[in-house]
Design a protein around this motif. Structure first.
Motif: not given
Length: 306
Positions: A152-155, A128-140, A269-277
Protein backbone atom coordinates in the motif's frame (compact mmCIF):
# COMPACT_ATOMS: atom_id res chain seq x y z
CA UNK A 1 -16.81 28.05 8.88
CA UNK A 2 -18.30 25.48 11.26
CA UNK A 3 -17.19 21.88 11.59
CA UNK A 4 -20.86 20.98 11.33
CA UNK A 5 -21.03 22.54 7.86
CA UNK A 6 -18.11 20.39 6.71
CA UNK A 7 -19.86 17.35 8.14
CA UNK A 8 -23.00 18.17 6.14
CA UNK A 9 -20.89 18.57 3.00
CA UNK A 10 -19.10 15.22 3.44
CA UNK A 11 -22.42 13.49 4.10
CA UNK A 12 -23.92 14.94 0.93
CA UNK A 13 -20.92 13.76 -1.09
CA UNK A 14 -21.44 10.28 0.33
CA UNK A 15 -25.22 10.11 -0.07
CA UNK A 16 -25.35 11.98 -3.41
CA UNK A 17 -28.90 13.07 -2.58
CA UNK A 18 -30.08 16.12 -0.61
CA UNK A 19 -32.98 14.45 1.19
CA UNK A 20 -30.96 11.37 2.20
CA UNK A 21 -28.09 13.57 3.38
CA UNK A 22 -30.42 15.71 5.47
CA UNK A 23 -31.93 12.59 7.05
CA UNK A 24 -28.47 11.19 7.80
CA UNK A 25 -27.51 14.49 9.44
CA UNK A 26 -30.81 14.61 11.36
CA UNK A 27 -31.69 18.07 10.01
CA UNK A 28 -34.22 19.43 7.57
CA UNK A 29 -33.30 19.73 3.91
CA UNK A 30 -33.55 23.52 4.12
CA UNK A 31 -31.07 23.55 7.03
CA UNK A 32 -28.67 21.39 5.06
CA UNK A 33 -28.94 23.61 1.98
CA UNK A 34 -28.42 26.77 4.03
CA UNK A 35 -25.30 25.32 5.65
CA UNK A 36 -23.87 24.39 2.25
CA UNK A 37 -24.55 27.87 0.86
CA UNK A 38 -22.81 29.39 3.91
CA UNK A 39 -19.83 27.12 3.30
CA UNK A 40 -19.66 28.26 -0.32
CA UNK A 41 -19.86 31.92 0.78
CA UNK A 42 -17.06 31.46 3.32
CA UNK A 43 -14.77 29.80 0.77
CA UNK A 44 -15.83 31.96 -2.16
CA UNK A 45 -16.28 29.07 -4.60
CA UNK A 46 -19.17 26.85 -5.76
CA UNK A 47 -18.97 23.40 -4.21
CA UNK A 48 -22.07 21.55 -5.38
CA UNK A 49 -23.35 21.31 -8.94
CA UNK A 50 -27.09 21.92 -8.78
CA UNK A 51 -29.99 21.72 -11.15
CA UNK A 52 -33.33 20.46 -9.87
CA UNK A 53 -31.49 17.85 -7.82
CA UNK A 54 -27.97 16.92 -6.71
CA UNK A 55 -25.67 16.76 -9.77
CA UNK A 56 -22.31 16.06 -8.17
CA UNK A 57 -19.47 18.21 -6.84
CA UNK A 58 -17.68 20.96 -8.68
CA UNK A 59 -13.92 20.77 -9.22
CA UNK A 60 -13.53 22.97 -6.12
CA UNK A 61 -15.92 20.70 -4.23
CA UNK A 62 -13.81 17.61 -5.03
CA UNK A 63 -10.75 19.38 -3.65
CA UNK A 64 -12.62 20.43 -0.52
CA UNK A 65 -13.85 16.87 0.05
CA UNK A 66 -10.33 15.57 0.71
CA UNK A 67 -9.60 18.48 3.07
CA UNK A 68 -12.96 18.16 4.82
CA UNK A 69 -12.46 14.47 5.54
CA UNK A 70 -9.06 15.18 7.03
CA UNK A 71 -10.32 18.13 9.09
CA UNK A 72 -13.23 16.10 10.48
CA UNK A 73 -10.93 13.19 11.29
CA UNK A 74 -8.52 15.52 13.08
CA UNK A 75 -11.37 17.17 14.96
CA UNK A 76 -12.80 13.83 16.14
CA UNK A 77 -9.28 12.70 17.01
CA UNK A 78 -8.73 15.82 19.09
CA UNK A 79 -11.99 15.27 20.96
CA UNK A 80 -11.15 11.60 21.60
CA UNK A 81 -7.64 12.49 22.71
CA UNK A 82 -8.77 15.14 25.18
CA UNK A 83 -11.58 12.94 26.49
CA UNK A 84 -9.17 10.04 26.87
CA UNK A 85 -7.00 12.09 29.20
CA UNK A 86 -9.88 12.15 31.69
CA UNK A 87 -11.82 8.92 31.18
CA UNK A 88 -9.56 6.60 29.20
CA UNK A 89 -9.73 5.97 25.47
CA UNK A 90 -13.27 5.60 24.16
CA UNK A 91 -14.77 5.52 20.70
CA UNK A 92 -14.41 3.08 17.81
CA UNK A 93 -11.35 1.52 16.23
CA UNK A 94 -12.25 0.75 12.60
CA UNK A 95 -9.97 -2.01 11.37
CA UNK A 96 -9.92 -3.34 7.81
CA UNK A 97 -8.71 -6.94 7.54
CA UNK A 98 -7.97 -9.02 4.45
CA UNK A 99 -9.88 -12.34 4.65
CA UNK A 100 -6.68 -14.37 4.93
CA UNK A 101 -5.73 -12.52 8.14
CA UNK A 102 -9.05 -13.12 9.91
CA UNK A 103 -7.54 -16.13 11.65
CA UNK A 104 -5.04 -13.86 13.39
CA UNK A 105 -6.93 -10.62 13.99
CA UNK A 106 -8.12 -11.74 17.44
CA UNK A 107 -4.54 -11.70 18.73
CA UNK A 108 -4.27 -8.05 17.76
CA UNK A 109 -7.65 -6.80 19.00
CA UNK A 110 -7.38 -8.68 22.30
CA UNK A 111 -4.12 -6.91 23.09
CA UNK A 112 -5.67 -3.56 22.13
CA UNK A 113 -8.77 -4.11 24.27
CA UNK A 114 -6.70 -5.19 27.28
CA UNK A 115 -5.05 -1.76 27.19
CA UNK A 116 -8.28 0.13 26.36
CA UNK A 117 -11.30 -1.75 27.74
CA UNK A 118 -13.71 1.13 27.06
CA UNK A 119 -12.92 1.22 23.33
CA UNK A 120 -15.10 -0.49 20.72
CA UNK A 121 -13.62 -2.39 17.77
CA UNK A 122 -15.29 -2.66 14.36
CA UNK A 123 -13.68 -5.24 12.06
CA UNK A 124 -14.38 -5.05 8.34
CA UNK A 125 -13.46 -7.84 5.93
CA UNK A 126 -11.89 -5.98 2.99
CA UNK A 127 -9.52 -6.52 0.12
CA UNK A 128 -6.11 -4.84 0.28
CA UNK A 129 -7.30 -2.29 -2.29
CA UNK A 130 -10.35 -1.46 -0.17
CA UNK A 131 -8.08 -1.01 2.85
CA UNK A 132 -6.00 1.49 0.88
CA UNK A 133 -9.14 3.44 -0.04
CA UNK A 134 -10.43 3.30 3.54
CA UNK A 135 -7.20 4.79 4.88
CA UNK A 136 -7.09 7.44 2.16
CA UNK A 137 -10.73 8.43 2.83
CA UNK A 138 -10.31 8.38 6.64
CA UNK A 139 -12.91 5.61 6.92
CA UNK A 140 -10.42 3.29 8.66
CA UNK A 141 -7.91 3.81 11.45
CA UNK A 142 -5.78 0.84 10.41
CA UNK A 143 -5.58 -2.28 8.28
CA UNK A 144 -4.26 -5.81 8.64
CA UNK A 145 -2.93 -6.95 5.28
CA UNK A 146 -0.02 -8.26 3.23
CA UNK A 147 3.08 -6.07 3.33
CA UNK A 148 5.19 -7.27 0.41
CA UNK A 149 3.09 -8.65 -2.43
CA UNK A 150 1.04 -5.57 -3.40
CA UNK A 151 2.22 -2.92 -0.93
CA UNK A 152 0.00 0.00 0.00
CA UNK A 153 1.01 3.63 -0.50
CA UNK A 154 1.24 6.49 2.02
CA UNK A 155 1.24 4.17 5.03
CA UNK A 156 3.51 3.15 7.87
CA UNK A 157 3.96 -0.62 8.16
CA UNK A 158 4.41 -2.80 11.23
CA UNK A 159 5.30 -6.45 10.44
CA UNK A 160 3.38 -8.84 12.71
CA UNK A 161 3.87 -12.38 11.45
CA UNK A 162 4.65 -14.50 8.39
CA UNK A 163 1.79 -16.37 6.77
CA UNK A 164 2.49 -19.94 5.70
CA UNK A 165 0.15 -22.32 3.87
CA UNK A 166 -1.54 -25.56 4.77
CA UNK A 167 -3.89 -27.87 2.91
CA UNK A 168 -7.23 -28.16 4.69
CA UNK A 169 -9.54 -31.11 3.98
CA UNK A 170 -11.88 -33.56 5.65
CA UNK A 171 -10.24 -36.38 7.59
CA UNK A 172 -11.41 -38.97 5.02
CA UNK A 173 -9.66 -37.16 2.12
CA UNK A 174 -6.97 -39.24 0.30
CA UNK A 175 -4.24 -36.78 1.41
CA UNK A 176 -5.33 -36.65 5.07
CA UNK A 177 -3.21 -38.28 7.74
CA UNK A 178 0.07 -36.90 6.39
CA UNK A 179 2.11 -34.15 8.11
CA UNK A 180 3.20 -32.62 4.79
CA UNK A 181 1.84 -32.43 1.23
CA UNK A 182 3.58 -31.00 -1.85
CA UNK A 183 2.07 -28.29 -4.03
CA UNK A 184 2.07 -30.70 -6.98
CA UNK A 185 0.08 -33.25 -5.00
CA UNK A 186 -2.40 -30.63 -3.78
CA UNK A 187 -3.02 -29.31 -7.30
CA UNK A 188 -3.89 -32.81 -8.53
CA UNK A 189 -7.01 -32.94 -6.31
CA UNK A 190 -10.28 -30.96 -6.55
CA UNK A 191 -9.73 -27.59 -4.87
CA UNK A 192 -11.97 -24.89 -3.45
CA UNK A 193 -10.15 -21.55 -3.29
CA UNK A 194 -10.75 -17.84 -2.92
CA UNK A 195 -11.68 -16.05 -6.15
CA UNK A 196 -8.96 -14.18 -8.00
CA UNK A 197 -10.00 -10.66 -6.93
CA UNK A 198 -8.59 -11.56 -3.51
CA UNK A 199 -4.87 -10.96 -2.95
CA UNK A 200 -4.45 -14.31 -1.19
CA UNK A 201 -5.51 -16.09 -4.38
CA UNK A 202 -3.16 -13.99 -6.51
CA UNK A 203 -0.30 -14.90 -4.17
CA UNK A 204 -1.14 -18.60 -4.47
CA UNK A 205 -1.38 -18.42 -8.27
CA UNK A 206 2.01 -16.73 -8.58
CA UNK A 207 3.63 -19.15 -6.16
CA UNK A 208 2.17 -22.15 -7.98
CA UNK A 209 3.29 -20.78 -11.35
CA UNK A 210 6.85 -20.46 -10.04
CA UNK A 211 6.70 -24.23 -9.37
CA UNK A 212 5.19 -24.97 -12.81
CA UNK A 213 1.93 -25.85 -11.08
CA UNK A 214 -1.47 -24.62 -12.28
CA UNK A 215 -4.24 -24.23 -9.72
CA UNK A 216 -7.60 -25.07 -11.30
CA UNK A 217 -10.15 -24.90 -8.49
CA UNK A 218 -13.48 -26.61 -9.03
CA UNK A 219 -15.15 -24.00 -6.78
CA UNK A 220 -14.21 -20.41 -5.90
CA UNK A 221 -15.65 -18.04 -3.32
CA UNK A 222 -14.87 -14.50 -2.21
CA UNK A 223 -15.28 -15.68 1.39
CA UNK A 224 -13.36 -18.23 3.40
CA UNK A 225 -16.68 -19.16 4.97
CA UNK A 226 -17.81 -20.37 1.54
CA UNK A 227 -14.55 -22.29 1.18
CA UNK A 228 -14.90 -23.97 4.57
CA UNK A 229 -18.52 -24.93 3.87
CA UNK A 230 -17.33 -27.05 0.93
CA UNK A 231 -14.57 -28.70 2.95
CA UNK A 232 -17.30 -30.05 5.20
CA UNK A 233 -18.99 -31.73 2.26
CA UNK A 234 -15.93 -33.83 1.50
CA UNK A 235 -14.06 -34.38 -1.74
CA UNK A 236 -12.52 -30.89 -1.75
CA UNK A 237 -9.33 -29.48 -0.28
CA UNK A 238 -8.30 -25.87 0.12
CA UNK A 239 -5.02 -24.00 0.46
CA UNK A 240 -5.46 -21.71 3.46
CA UNK A 241 -3.20 -19.65 5.77
CA UNK A 242 -1.63 -21.57 8.64
CA UNK A 243 -3.47 -19.31 11.13
CA UNK A 244 -6.68 -21.19 10.22
CA UNK A 245 -5.20 -24.11 12.14
CA UNK A 246 -5.84 -22.00 15.24
CA UNK A 247 -9.50 -21.55 14.26
CA UNK A 248 -10.15 -25.22 13.45
CA UNK A 249 -7.47 -26.93 15.55
CA UNK A 250 -10.02 -28.62 17.79
CA UNK A 251 -12.05 -29.97 14.87
CA UNK A 252 -11.25 -33.67 14.67
CA UNK A 253 -12.84 -34.28 11.28
CA UNK A 254 -10.51 -31.84 9.47
CA UNK A 255 -6.89 -32.55 8.50
CA UNK A 256 -4.45 -29.66 7.93
CA UNK A 257 -0.97 -30.75 6.79
CA UNK A 258 1.73 -28.26 5.85
CA UNK A 259 2.30 -27.45 2.18
CA UNK A 260 5.95 -28.01 1.27
CA UNK A 261 8.31 -28.42 -1.71
CA UNK A 262 8.83 -25.59 -1.11
CA UNK A 263 7.38 -24.01 2.03
CA UNK A 264 6.51 -20.35 1.54
CA UNK A 265 6.14 -17.39 3.92
CA UNK A 266 4.38 -14.09 3.26
CA UNK A 267 4.70 -11.04 5.55
CA UNK A 268 1.45 -9.80 7.12
CA UNK A 269 1.25 -6.69 9.24
CA UNK A 270 -0.47 -3.57 10.42
CA UNK A 271 -0.78 -0.55 8.11
CA UNK A 272 -1.67 2.92 9.33
CA UNK A 273 -1.78 6.34 7.74
CA UNK A 274 1.63 8.02 7.52
CA UNK A 275 0.13 11.17 9.07
CA UNK A 276 1.68 12.63 12.20
CA UNK A 277 0.23 12.71 14.75
CA UNK A 278 -1.83 9.59 14.30
CA UNK A 279 -5.49 9.69 15.40
CA UNK A 280 -5.86 8.43 18.99
CA UNK A 281 -7.33 5.02 18.07
CA UNK A 282 -4.63 4.35 15.49
CA UNK A 283 -1.94 5.56 17.87
CA UNK A 284 -3.20 3.27 20.65
CA UNK A 285 -3.25 0.27 18.33
CA UNK A 286 0.26 1.14 17.12
CA UNK A 287 1.55 1.23 20.69
CA UNK A 288 -0.12 -2.10 21.45
CA UNK A 289 1.58 -3.94 18.59
CA UNK A 290 4.97 -2.32 19.21
CA UNK A 291 5.19 -4.30 22.44
CA UNK A 292 6.02 -7.30 20.26
CA UNK A 293 5.40 -10.98 20.91
CA UNK A 294 2.49 -11.38 18.50
CA UNK A 295 4.31 -13.65 16.08
CA UNK A 296 5.41 -16.02 18.85
CA UNK A 297 1.86 -16.06 20.29
CA UNK A 298 0.44 -16.94 16.88
CA UNK A 299 3.14 -19.57 16.27
CA UNK A 300 2.30 -21.25 19.56
CA UNK A 301 -1.45 -21.20 18.85
CA UNK A 302 -1.11 -22.80 15.39
CA UNK A 303 1.48 -25.42 16.33
CA UNK A 304 0.10 -28.93 15.62
CA UNK A 305 -0.73 -30.73 18.86
CA UNK A 306 -0.16 -34.35 19.66
Amino acid sequence: MLVRHLSFFVTLARERHFARAAEACNVTQSTLSAALRKLEEDLGVPLVARNRRYAGLTVEGEHLLAWARQILTDYEGLRDDLSGLRTGLRGTLRLGVVPAAMGAVGFLTTRFREAHPEAFVEIRSLSSREIQKGLDDFDLEAGLTYLENEPLDRVRRVPLYHERYILAMRADHPLAGRPRVSWHEAAAHPLCLLSDEMQNRRILDRLAASLSVVLRPAIVSNSFLGVCAHLRQGGYASIVPHTFRHLFGGTQDLAMPDLVDPPHAQAVGLVLSDRDPLPPMASALYRAVLKGGLESAIADAVRPRG
